[in-house]
Design a protein around this motif. Structure first.
Motif, PDB file in Angstrom:
ATOM      1  N   GLU A  17       0.817  -1.214   0.000  1.00  0.00           N
ATOM      2  CA  GLU A  17       0.000   0.000   0.000  1.00  0.00           C
ATOM      3  C   GLU A  17       0.854   1.270   0.000  1.00  0.00           C
ATOM      4  O   GLU A  17       0.562   2.224  -0.712  1.00  0.00           O
ATOM      5  CB  GLU A  17      -0.995  -0.032   1.164  1.00  0.00           C
ATOM      6  N   MET A  18       1.939   1.251   0.768  1.00  0.00           N
ATOM      7  CA  MET A  18       2.841   2.417   0.784  1.00  0.00           C
ATOM      8  C   MET A  18       3.445   2.645  -0.600  1.00  0.00           C
ATOM      9  O   MET A  18       3.543   3.771  -1.069  1.00  0.00           O
ATOM     10  CB  MET A  18       3.991   2.189   1.781  1.00  0.00           C
ATOM     11  N   LYS A  21       0.868   3.944  -3.131  1.00  0.00           N
ATOM     12  CA  LYS A  21       0.542   5.349  -2.872  1.00  0.00           C
ATOM     13  C   LYS A  21       1.677   6.252  -3.351  1.00  0.00           C
ATOM     14  O   LYS A  21       1.449   7.262  -4.014  1.00  0.00           O
ATOM     15  CB  LYS A  21       0.316   5.531  -1.367  1.00  0.00           C
ATOM     16  N   LYS A  24       1.929   6.001  -7.177  1.00  0.00           N
ATOM     17  CA  LYS A  24       0.634   6.176  -7.860  1.00  0.00           C
ATOM     18  C   LYS A  24       0.327   5.017  -8.807  1.00  0.00           C
ATOM     19  O   LYS A  24       0.000   5.217  -9.975  1.00  0.00           O
ATOM     20  CB  LYS A  24       0.595   7.522  -8.593  1.00  0.00           C
ATOM     21  N   LYS A  26      -1.835   1.168  -8.947  1.00  0.00           N
ATOM     22  CA  LYS A  26      -2.896   0.436  -8.260  1.00  0.00           C
ATOM     23  C   LYS A  26      -2.363  -0.795  -7.556  1.00  0.00           C
ATOM     24  O   LYS A  26      -1.413  -1.422  -8.011  1.00  0.00           O
ATOM     25  CB  LYS A  26      -3.983   0.050  -9.258  1.00  0.00           C
TER      26      LYS A  26
END
Ligand SMILES: Cc1cc2nc3c(=O)[nH]c(=O)nc-3n(C[C@H](O)[C@H](O)[C@H](O)COP(=O)(O)O)c2cc1C
Length: 168
Positions: A17-18, A21, A24, A26
């Motif tokens: 997830e880091m 993010k 950018k 998915k």
């Protein structure tokens, strides 16, 4: 390129997830990817190490175009850890990265807890033998190996982020 990950106790998910993010891109768990990521898609795969093997990598290689791989484990990163990992987890034409994740003894069953206990015994003993010569990092490493803890940190993703930026 998208990120596909597998995670049993949450550490690999945190990294995935880091990374998604920050870059950018998915992020999908393996089960989400089943319906949302078409076969043959370019992916970066992240999975936890289990007995030296990156969990789920074989299935990922069969279904997707795996462009890069990260294995998440319990030992501190080192050239030797990376070398062992590269030898045990062959992915055609894809670089392999290692990330130190965490250890969550309360989230795994007793058998797995014992397996990890046995596998990390020599690491614990080496640290215990150092006694007062242990560095603060080594004290933390020993404490986490015994009681559990997380080594997950954003800066450990630097090498993967550099590679993704050059290759996405
Ligand atoms: C059964 C089992 C086997 C494991 N084998 C290894 C291993 O060979 N090498 C390693 O570095 N970590 C090993 N670990 C530790 C996990 O890879 C580590 O806790 C990782 O951060 C888990 O990621 P997750 O929370 O995404 O599942 C093992 C853990 C379990 C439960």
């Amino acid at each position: 390129m998208v990120i596909v990950y597998r995670s049993n106790t949450g550490f690999t998910r945190e990294y995935a997830e880091m990374l998604g993010k920050a870059e950018k891109i998915k992020v999908y768990s393996v089960s989400e990817a089943e319906s949302k990521v078409p076969s043959g898609e370019d992916i970066f795969y992240l999975g936890p190490l289990m007995a030296g093997h990156i969990s789920g990598i074989d299935q990922a290689v069969k279904k997707y175009a795996v462009k890069g791989v990260g294995g998440v484990g319990i030992s501190p990163a080192s050239p030797q850890v990376l070398e062992t990992l590269s030898k045990a987890n062959y992915v055609p034409n894809a670089p392999i990265f290692y990330l130190q994740g965490g250890w969550a003894p309360k989230k795994v069953g007793w058998l797995k807890r014992r397996m990890v206990g046995m596998a990390t015994r020599s690491m614990r003993e080496a640290l215990q033998d150092k006694g007062s010569r242990r560095t603060p990092e080594e004290n933390q490493q020993l404490d986490f190996l015994i009681h559990g803890g997380s080594w997950v940190s954003f800066d450990k993703l630097d090498a993967i982020r550099d590679w993704i930026r050059e290759n996405k």
